[in-house]
Design an enzyme around this catalytic site. Structure first.
Site, mmCIF file in Angstrom:
data_model
loop_
_atom_site.group_PDB
_atom_site.id
_atom_site.type_symbol
_atom_site.label_atom_id
_atom_site.label_comp_id
_atom_site.label_asym_id
_atom_site.label_seq_id
_atom_site.Cartn_x
_atom_site.Cartn_y
_atom_site.Cartn_z
ATOM 1 N N GLU A 89 35.096 -8.233 -4.045
ATOM 2 C CA GLU A 89 33.684 -8.105 -4.412
ATOM 3 C C GLU A 89 33.191 -6.702 -4.099
ATOM 4 O O GLU A 89 33.512 -6.146 -3.046
ATOM 5 C CB GLU A 89 32.795 -9.096 -3.638
ATOM 6 C CG GLU A 89 32.955 -10.543 -4.037
ATOM 7 C CD GLU A 89 31.998 -11.464 -3.274
ATOM 8 O OE1 GLU A 89 30.903 -10.990 -2.871
ATOM 9 O OE2 GLU A 89 32.348 -12.636 -3.076
ATOM 10 N N GLU A 123 34.633 -14.934 2.829
ATOM 11 C CA GLU A 123 33.619 -14.471 3.772
ATOM 12 C C GLU A 123 33.345 -15.478 4.893
ATOM 13 O O GLU A 123 32.219 -15.914 5.118
ATOM 14 C CB GLU A 123 32.318 -14.135 3.042
ATOM 15 C CG GLU A 123 32.454 -12.918 2.139
ATOM 16 C CD GLU A 123 31.139 -12.470 1.542
ATOM 17 O OE1 GLU A 123 31.118 -11.376 0.959
ATOM 18 O OE2 GLU A 123 30.124 -13.202 1.646
#
Length: 484
Positions: free
Chosen positions: A379, A170
């Site tokens: 995720e 991320e």
């Protein structure tokens, strides 16, 4: 397309779950570990919900065998975890901490002993504080060599047992929150510095992927990206343009670089006009194009819905909901680009995150059509309040959330998207960065809260047994659930 019959999940599908070192390990000073920027950042009052920190977290460092045994009972095919850079290099470089390597070696061996595929994240936000102090971390090109040396040590040590590597987790989140919003370390609010640091992170990511491929290591590598597709609020053409601009600025600005080595021309042109564009040399361009990944890691939680912006300046009142009090977040507006609004067709969590299962199919289809790369879902999960009552945790809301997202993933597979696997966030409950311990994501409840570590006892939630059945049947159990 609306399918009459869905294809089966592949036999090799990696049914998994995930975590990050800072959020689960604890032991923040044990066995030679150095400080990370998060160890330091959370010492400042008011940075996190009720001043929570990861000093102990859920004590996975000392309880990893117990946790892996629970993973095996659940039937996980894969477990994604991150390695703490400062546990390997306490100062970010130089002397190697053998005790740190030993811990992760033992964890990998324990997973393999239970037939669980280790998926290793090289960087999940916990930059060694020493590198931040020495040269400003991601704002200096020195980090490219230091990050590559760190990653290469991991490849040399573990690639005989690890087949899947995540280079950066991320990047869009740790860069924007760290250098624009100022809510993550190093708590900077400077848009020009943000774009400069982001470019250096892109170079570091490409350098690590290049080193992996040039080193002849077996396995696959790719970055993990938090991607939430944007929708136009309605068919007003100006809102459609705002949707396109938002996705290019907040999605493709990263994904295009990962997958093609090039920034979107439209974004760079506007940054140049605003004198915000990073310095991009010919050598930079060559490096970016030599670091193309084997797959894209997708972290998916929600979509955004936008209207055209009517503002010319960035307001300072955008705030996130870190308390769990529904409706306390404020909507973001990107000047002259878009204003984020609520989608009337979708519900929101207590933390004001939009629940949109179809959005994960949109994300998968977009990656497929734009890049033709396989996707590993690294995720996806629901953070909510869970109650421990008589040793049991009933979480039907989490089961419903995961079930609907998995059904949309199966739709995407039937569409033709190559999905390698699915890692829920998370396996155990953990520290939710700024949100403390009350925002729970796991299949396994951990008995602790913001004020006390309490017993740290593990309890299996109802969702644990649900996911167990999903894995046992390679997804066929989803049909039974859908027919109820």
């Amino acid at each position: 397309m609306r399918h009459l019959e869905l294809e089966q999940f592949p036999e090799t599908f990696l049914w998994g779950s995930a975590s990050a070192a800072y959020q689960v390990e604890g032991a923040y000073q044990d066995d030679g570990k150095g400080f990370s920027v998060w160890d330091t950042f959370v010492k400042q009052p008011g940075t996190t919900f009720k001043n929570t920190n990861g000093n102990v977290a859920v004590d996975h460092y000392h309880r990893f065998k117990e946790d892996v045994a629970l993973m095996a009972e659940l039937g996980l095919k894969a477990y994604r975890f991150s390695i703490a850079w400062s546990r390997i290099f306490p100062n970010g470089k130089g002397q190697v901490n053998q005790a740190g390597l030993n811990f992760y070696s033992q964890l990998i061996d324990e997973l393999l002993a239970h037939n669980i595929e280790p998926v290793v994240t090289i960087y999940h936000w916990d930059l060694p504080q020493a590198l931040q102090d020495e040269y400003g971390g991601w704002e200096s090109r020195q980090i490219i060599d230091d990050f590559t040396n760190y990653a290469t040590l991991l490849f040399d040590t573990f690639s005989d047992r690890v087949n899947y590597w995540i280079s950066l987790n991320e990047q869009n989140v740790f860069i924007t929150h760290g250098y624009l919003l100022g809510t993550h370390p190093p708590a900077v609010r400077d848009v020009k510095r943000m774009f400069a640091a982001n470019h250096i992170a892109n170079l570091a990511n490409a350098s690590v992927i290049k080193a992996f491929k040039n080193g002849g290591y077996s396995g696959q590598i790719g970055p993990s990206f938090n991607y939430g597709p944007a929708y136009a609020f309605d068919s007003d053409p100006l809102n459609v343009v705002a949707k396109i601009d938002t996705e290019e600025l907040m999605g493709f600005f990263w994904l295009d670089v990962y997958a093609t080595g090039k920034y979107p021309r439209t974004v760079i042109k506007q940054l140049e006009k605003l004198q915000l564009s990073p310095v991009i040399t010919k050598a930079d361009q060559q490096l970016l194009t030599s670091g193309i990944p084997d797959f894209i890691g997708l972290n998916y939680y929600q979509t955004a819905t936008v209207k055209a912006s009517t503002s010319d300046t960035l307001s300072g009142d955008m705030s996130m909901n870190n308390s769990g009090k529904k409706g306390t977040s404020k909507e973001l507006e990107i000047p002259r680009v878009s204003k984020f609004v609520k989608n009337p067709y979708l519900k929101q969590t207590n933390w004001d995150w939009t629940i949109d299962p179809v959005g994960i199919r949109v994300a998968l289809r977009t990656i497929e059509s734009r890049y033709q790369l396989p996707v590993l879902i690294t995720e996806n999960g629901l953070g909510e309040y869970d109650k421990l009552e008589n040793g049991k945790i009933h979480d039907p809301y989490r089961i419903e959330y995961l079930q609907k997202h998995l059904q949309e993933i199966q739709e995407a597979i039937t569409d033709g998207v190559q999905v390698l696997g699915y890692c829920t966030w998370s396996f155990t409950d953990l520290l939710s960065w700024l949100n403390g311990y009350q925002k729970r994501y796991g299949f396994v409840y951990v008995d602790r809260d913001e004020s006390s570590e309490r017993t740290l006892t593990r309890y299996k939630k109802d969702s644990f047994y649900w996911y167990q059945k999903v894995i046992e049947t390679n997804g066929d159990y989803l049909k039974e659930m859908g027919n109820k």
